[in-house]
Motif scaffolding. Structure first.
Motif, PDB file in Angstrom:
ATOM      1  N   LYS A 369       0.816  -1.217   0.000  1.00 21.11           N
ATOM      2  CA  LYS A 369       0.000   0.000   0.000  1.00 21.11           C
ATOM      3  C   LYS A 369       0.850   1.266   0.000  1.00 21.11           C
ATOM      4  CE  LYS A 369      -3.875  -2.394   0.692  1.00 21.11           C
ATOM      5  NZ  LYS A 369      -4.960  -2.471  -0.315  1.00 21.11           N
ATOM      6  N   VAL A 370       2.075   1.182  -0.479  1.00 19.31           N
ATOM      7  CA  VAL A 370       2.952   2.351  -0.469  1.00 19.31           C
ATOM      8  C   VAL A 370       2.371   3.422  -1.391  1.00 19.31           C
ATOM      9  CG1 VAL A 370       5.278   3.218  -0.888  1.00 19.31           C
ATOM     10  CG2 VAL A 370       4.942   0.880  -0.020  1.00 19.31           C
ATOM     11  N   PRO A 371       2.115   4.622  -0.888  1.00 17.70           N
ATOM     12  CA  PRO A 371       1.488   5.658  -1.710  1.00 17.70           C
ATOM     13  C   PRO A 371       2.482   6.344  -2.639  1.00 17.70           C
ATOM     14  CG  PRO A 371       1.927   6.528   0.460  1.00 17.70           C
ATOM     15  CD  PRO A 371       2.327   5.074   0.498  1.00 17.70           C
ATOM     16  N   VAL A 372       1.975   7.008  -3.650  1.00 18.97           N
ATOM     17  CA  VAL A 372       2.817   7.804  -4.544  1.00 18.97           C
ATOM     18  C   VAL A 372       3.383   8.996  -3.791  1.00 18.97           C
ATOM     19  CG1 VAL A 372       2.854   9.212  -6.634  1.00 18.97           C
ATOM     20  CG2 VAL A 372       1.542   7.067  -6.580  1.00 18.97           C
ATOM     21  N   ASN A 373       2.526   9.661  -3.003  1.00 22.18           N
ATOM     22  CA  ASN A 373       2.951  10.770  -2.158  1.00 22.18           C
ATOM     23  C   ASN A 373       3.333  10.212  -0.793  1.00 22.18           C
ATOM     24  OD1 ASN A 373       2.886  12.984  -0.232  1.00 22.18           O
ATOM     25  ND2 ASN A 373       1.861  14.194  -1.806  1.00 22.18           N
ATOM     26  N   ILE A 374       4.528  10.486  -0.319  1.00 23.16           N
ATOM     27  CA  ILE A 374       5.025   9.876   0.907  1.00 23.16           C
ATOM     28  C   ILE A 374       4.245  10.294   2.146  1.00 23.16           C
ATOM     29  CG2 ILE A 374       7.341   9.568   0.001  1.00 23.16           C
ATOM     30  CD1 ILE A 374       8.211  12.070   1.449  1.00 23.16           C
ATOM     31  N   ARG A 375       3.432  11.308   2.040  1.00 25.58           N
ATOM     32  CA  ARG A 375       2.611  11.761   3.165  1.00 25.58           C
ATOM     33  C   ARG A 375       1.154  11.360   2.993  1.00 25.58           C
ATOM     34  NH1 ARG A 375       5.500  15.579   6.137  1.00 25.58           N
ATOM     35  NH2 ARG A 375       7.374  16.374   5.106  1.00 25.58           N
ATOM     36  N   ASP A 376       0.907  10.309   2.227  1.00 26.13           N
ATOM     37  CA  ASP A 376      -0.476   9.993   1.857  1.00 26.13           C
ATOM     38  C   ASP A 376      -0.830   8.529   2.119  1.00 26.13           C
ATOM     39  OD1 ASP A 376      -2.969  10.805   0.899  1.00 26.13           O
ATOM     40  OD2 ASP A 376      -2.508  10.166  -1.145  1.00 26.13           O
ATOM     41  N   TRP A 377      -0.353   7.964   3.213  1.00 28.86           N
ATOM     42  CA  TRP A 377      -0.729   6.604   3.571  1.00 28.86           C
ATOM     43  C   TRP A 377      -2.201   6.553   3.983  1.00 28.86           C
ATOM     44  CZ3 TRP A 377       2.447   2.229   3.539  1.00 28.86           C
ATOM     45  CH2 TRP A 377       3.805   2.465   3.281  1.00 28.86           C
ATOM     46  N   GLY A 378      -2.872   5.502   3.579  1.00 23.18           N
ATOM     47  CA  GLY A 378      -4.319   5.415   3.789  1.00 23.18           C
ATOM     48  C   GLY A 378      -4.717   4.610   5.012  1.00 23.18           C
ATOM     49  N   ILE A 379      -4.207   5.000   6.177  1.00 25.81           N
ATOM     50  CA  ILE A 379      -4.545   4.291   7.402  1.00 25.81           C
ATOM     51  C   ILE A 379      -4.843   5.295   8.502  1.00 25.81           C
ATOM     52  CG2 ILE A 379      -2.138   4.117   8.181  1.00 25.81           C
ATOM     53  CD1 ILE A 379      -2.878   1.320   9.301  1.00 25.81           C
ATOM     54  N   ASN A 380      -5.844   4.978   9.326  1.00 24.57           N
ATOM     55  CA  ASN A 380      -6.185   5.827  10.457  1.00 24.57           C
ATOM     56  C   ASN A 380      -5.216   5.572  11.615  1.00 24.57           C
ATOM     57  OD1 ASN A 380      -8.370   6.701   8.961  1.00 24.57           O
ATOM     58  ND2 ASN A 380      -9.815   5.332   9.987  1.00 24.57           N
ATOM     59  N   PHE A 381      -5.216   6.491  12.556  1.00 25.12           N
ATOM     60  CA  PHE A 381      -4.429   6.319  13.776  1.00 25.12           C
ATOM     61  C   PHE A 381      -5.385   6.305  14.954  1.00 25.12           C
ATOM     62  CE2 PHE A 381      -2.227   7.818  17.522  1.00 25.12           C
ATOM     63  CZ  PHE A 381      -1.065   7.066  17.502  1.00 25.12           C
ATOM     64  N   MET A 382      -5.359   5.237  15.741  1.00 24.96           N
ATOM     65  CA  MET A 382      -6.230   5.144  16.909  1.00 24.96           C
ATOM     66  C   MET A 382      -5.639   5.944  18.062  1.00 24.96           C
ATOM     67  SD  MET A 382      -7.542   1.201  16.733  1.00 24.96           S
ATOM     68  CE  MET A 382      -6.079   0.653  15.841  1.00 24.96           C
ATOM     69  N   ALA A 383      -6.135   7.151  18.246  1.00 29.00           N
ATOM     70  CA  ALA A 383      -5.679   7.987  19.346  1.00 29.00           C
ATOM     71  C   ALA A 383      -6.113   7.399  20.682  1.00 29.00           C
ATOM     72  CB  ALA A 383      -6.217   9.403  19.185  1.00 29.00           C
ATOM     73  N   ILE A 384      -7.246   6.705  20.691  1.00 28.20           N
ATOM     74  CA  ILE A 384      -7.705   5.969  21.873  1.00 28.20           C
ATOM     75  C   ILE A 384      -8.150   4.600  21.389  1.00 28.20           C
ATOM     76  CG2 ILE A 384      -9.277   5.900  23.842  1.00 28.20           C
ATOM     77  CD1 ILE A 384      -9.615   8.924  23.579  1.00 28.20           C
ATOM     78  N   ARG A 385      -7.468   3.547  21.866  1.00 25.04           N
ATOM     79  CA  ARG A 385      -7.776   2.181  21.446  1.00 25.04           C
ATOM     80  C   ARG A 385      -8.391   1.410  22.602  1.00 25.04           C
ATOM     81  NH1 ARG A 385      -4.786  -2.958  20.280  1.00 25.04           N
ATOM     82  NH2 ARG A 385      -2.713  -2.097  20.675  1.00 25.04           N
ATOM     83  N   TYR A 386      -9.343   0.550  22.292  1.00 21.21           N
ATOM     84  CA  TYR A 386     -10.083  -0.160  23.335  1.00 21.21           C
ATOM     85  C   TYR A 386      -9.170  -1.027  24.197  1.00 21.21           C
ATOM     86  CZ  TYR A 386     -13.792  -2.871  25.578  1.00 21.21           C
ATOM     87  OH  TYR A 386     -14.625  -3.466  26.498  1.00 21.21           O
ATOM     88  N   THR A 387      -8.198  -1.702  23.599  1.00 19.07           N
ATOM     89  CA  THR A 387      -7.265  -2.502  24.391  1.00 19.07           C
ATOM     90  C   THR A 387      -6.519  -1.626  25.387  1.00 19.07           C
ATOM     91  OG1 THR A 387      -6.965  -4.135  22.630  1.00 19.07           O
ATOM     92  CG2 THR A 387      -5.252  -4.017  24.295  1.00 19.07           C
ATOM     93  N   ASP A 388      -6.142  -0.438  24.974  1.00 20.90           N
ATOM     94  CA  ASP A 388      -5.489   0.513  25.872  1.00 20.90           C
ATOM     95  C   ASP A 388      -6.406   0.834  27.044  1.00 20.90           C
ATOM     96  OD1 ASP A 388      -3.826   2.397  27.009  1.00 20.90           O
ATOM     97  OD2 ASP A 388      -4.047   3.875  25.412  1.00 20.90           O
ATOM     98  N   VAL A 389      -7.679   1.091  26.753  1.00 24.18           N
ATOM     99  CA  VAL A 389      -8.643   1.401  27.808  1.00 24.18           C
ATOM    100  C   VAL A 389      -8.743   0.247  28.802  1.00 24.18           C
ATOM    101  CG1 VAL A 389     -11.081   1.888  28.293  1.00 24.18           C
ATOM    102  CG2 VAL A 389      -9.941   2.994  26.349  1.00 24.18           C
ATOM    103  N   LEU A 390      -8.817  -0.976  28.304  1.00 29.05           N
ATOM    104  CA  LEU A 390      -8.876  -2.138  29.186  1.00 29.05           C
ATOM    105  C   LEU A 390      -7.642  -2.214  30.081  1.00 29.05           C
ATOM    106  CD1 LEU A 390     -10.171  -4.914  26.738  1.00 29.05           C
ATOM    107  CD2 LEU A 390     -11.458  -3.847  28.594  1.00 29.05           C
ATOM    108  N   MET A 391      -6.478  -2.000  29.512  1.00 27.83           N
ATOM    109  CA  MET A 391      -5.247  -2.102  30.294  1.00 27.83           C
ATOM    110  C   MET A 391      -5.108  -0.931  31.266  1.00 27.83           C
ATOM    111  SD  MET A 391      -2.650  -3.609  27.372  1.00 27.83           S
ATOM    112  CE  MET A 391      -1.510  -4.452  28.478  1.00 27.83           C
TER     113      MET A 391
END
Length: 504
Positions: A369-391
């Motif tokens: 999934k390497v993008p043409v533009n190096i700043r254009d990866w198509g993935i979200n970032f979980m700022a708060i993840r459920y596993t983190d909340v559990l831990m």
């Protein structure tokens, strides 16, 4: 939602004329104010502009939390890099580009939030319903709290500004005591919890929810409860573990989120819709292939450019020589069975031509999934993840929160370990929990803040330096390094207004 965020962000650059070198913010002229916020769509775009401030957040966690911690050994071997001062605890980090960006980006977003809330108070009656009007205000207050919490954990005392100010006024506002900044954060998040919905549908999916606000407020209480190190930092030793546990239990008991039993799929590019990925309590959302670029850049910050150019035959990314993983971290995995090791790391390969044999963090990278533009990866970032909340729940219990048991702690940790295909344990201690969090959440920006809370940051980092610093580049860590320095550009705006954090 993502398209609106980026487009509105570009529009408001002109409206706000935010000074990149100071707190000076030139508010919109009277003419601009009359033109903007003329209808409901203007308010929707205004909220999107405040969300736009999140786009730099994943990069900031990679640059200031992961790189600063014992997760990465980011010692440069190809000339001086911006991350050198961060990794090596250099006192000249006062002018570091990453430190400057953290202060400026958060404050630019806060000023957008303040201006929106003022306009909502003045003209909110043009919005079609009171429910929508209140929800938009609650989203912006959640985001303002998010940005201030980010600032407090990096800098300690910061100027508390909850209204738009003229340039002359901005340079008279001193740094505010941490407790007062926290009070505003808590007020905003409590309001957000009361007003925001539990979930969204359609184009609104990905906005802040009641449970995102509750999770963030729990994190605030936990940060406040952390060690003080006898500095004016994020830890106040306030012993609010029970309050945090209550909020976390509300999130868990809502049944809105689900523990994904497949670790790799949590970060799969096919699993990015928050309605599908039930691990995502709050996402920083990205979409690739659009113009303007709305993708992610944090994905390849730790991976050497030579991996892309020599192995994948793709353009160089943003990683330069790469930021290797620490041996100390990698050796804590049972690499023969722990599925997280394969997901999280790219093993060393000879094509790099770089001394050593450390692996590289590649948690969010899909080589197909390497993008043409190096700043254009198509993935979200979980700022708060459920596993983190559990831990975090387990941590509250081990810290003495009322209403929790050791059995619950063991159950949470073994849920995580079972997913990783490693053996269960019993009688989990706080130190064992922090180590499991480190293995589970590497690359998600939590490690530096975990060390802050724990009270062990100085000892842990100095012990790590003794075993991992092959190039002998890292300065001894002292308690003052729990915080970053106030950027030199801010000190220069009005000499004497701010006092530099101790140690710099």
């Amino acid at each position: 939602m993502n398209k609106i965020i980026a487009i509105t962000g570009c529009m408001l650059v002109v409206l706000f004329s935010s000074c990149k070198r100071s707190l000076d913010v030139v508010p919109p002229s009277s003419g601009t104010t009359k033109i903007f916020y003329l209808n409901q769509e203007d308010f929707l775009q205004g909220v999107a502009a405040v969300y736009n401030g999140l786009r730099a957040y994943p990069d900031r966690l990679m640059n200031l939390s992961e790189t600063r911690s014992d997760n990465l050994y980011a010692a440069s071997v190809l000339g001086t890099q911006p991350y050198d001062a961060i990794n090596s605890f250099r006192r000249n980090a006062v002018s570091n580009v990453y430190v400057e960006a953290a202060w400026n980006d958060d404050y630019n977003a806060i000023f957008r939030a303040n201006y929106f809330l003022e306009q909502l108070e003045l003209k909110g009656n043009i919005i079609s319903s009171e429910v929508l009007r209140n929800r938009l205000g609650a989203e912006v207050r959640f985001l303002r709290a998010f940005y201030y919490f980010d600032l407090v954990r990096y800098f300690g005392k910061v100027p508390l500004v909850v209204k738009t100010v003229l340039p002359g006024e901005a340079v008279t506002i001193p740094r505010t005591p941490v407790a007062e900044v926290y009070a505003q954060i808590i007020e905003d998040l409590k309001y957000a919890m009361e007003v925001l919905p539990a979930s969204y549908t359609g184009a609104d999916v990905g906005r802040a929810t009641r449970y995102a606000a509750g999770s963030l407020l729990a994190m605030v209480y936990m940060a406040r409860s952390g060690a003080t190190y006898s500095i004016e930092g994020p830890g106040l030793a306030s012993n609010e573990w029970t309050e945090a546990l209550r909020l976390i239990n509300e999130v868990i008991n809502s049944k809105v989120y689900t523990f994904n039993t497949n670790y790799a799929s949590i970060f799969s590019y096919a699993n990015q819709n928050p309605n599908v990925n039930k691990e995502a309590v709050f996402d920083v959302m990205h979409v690739s292939g659009l113009n303007p670029v709305l993708g992610a850049s944090f994905v390849s910050l730790t991976v050497p450019d030579s991996y892309f150019t020599t192995v994948l035959q793709k353009p160089a990314q943003l990683g330069g020589a790469g930021r290797p993983t620490s041996f100390d971290l990698y050796r804590t995995y049972d690499t023969a069975v722990d599925v997280r090791a394969k997901t999280n790391f790219l093993l060393y390969y000879t094509a790099l031509g770089i001394p050593g044999n450390r692996p590289y963090l590649r948690k969010y990278m899909d080589s197909t999934k390497v993008p043409v533009n190096i700043r254009d990866w198509g993935i979200n970032f979980m700022a708060i993840r459920y596993t983190d909340v559990l831990m975090l729940k387990a941590e509250c219990i081990l810290q003495g929160a009322a209403g929790g048991t050791q059995e619950e702690v063991d159950s949470i940790v073994n849920l995580v370990r079972t997913r990783a295909k490693i053996a269960p344990v019993s009688g989990v201690t706080l130190e064992q929990l922090y180590q499991e969090r480190r293995r589970e959440l590497v690359g998600e920006g939590s490690r530096w803040f975990d060390l802050q809370r724990s009270g062990t940051l100085v000892t842990t980092m100095n012990n790590w330096i003794k075993t991992d610093d092959d190039l002998k580049q890292i300065e001894p860590v002292v308690k003052e390094f729990v915080l970053y320095p106030v950027p030199q550009s801010q000190l220069d705006v009005r000499p004497g207004l701010y006092t530099q954090n101790q140690g710099y």
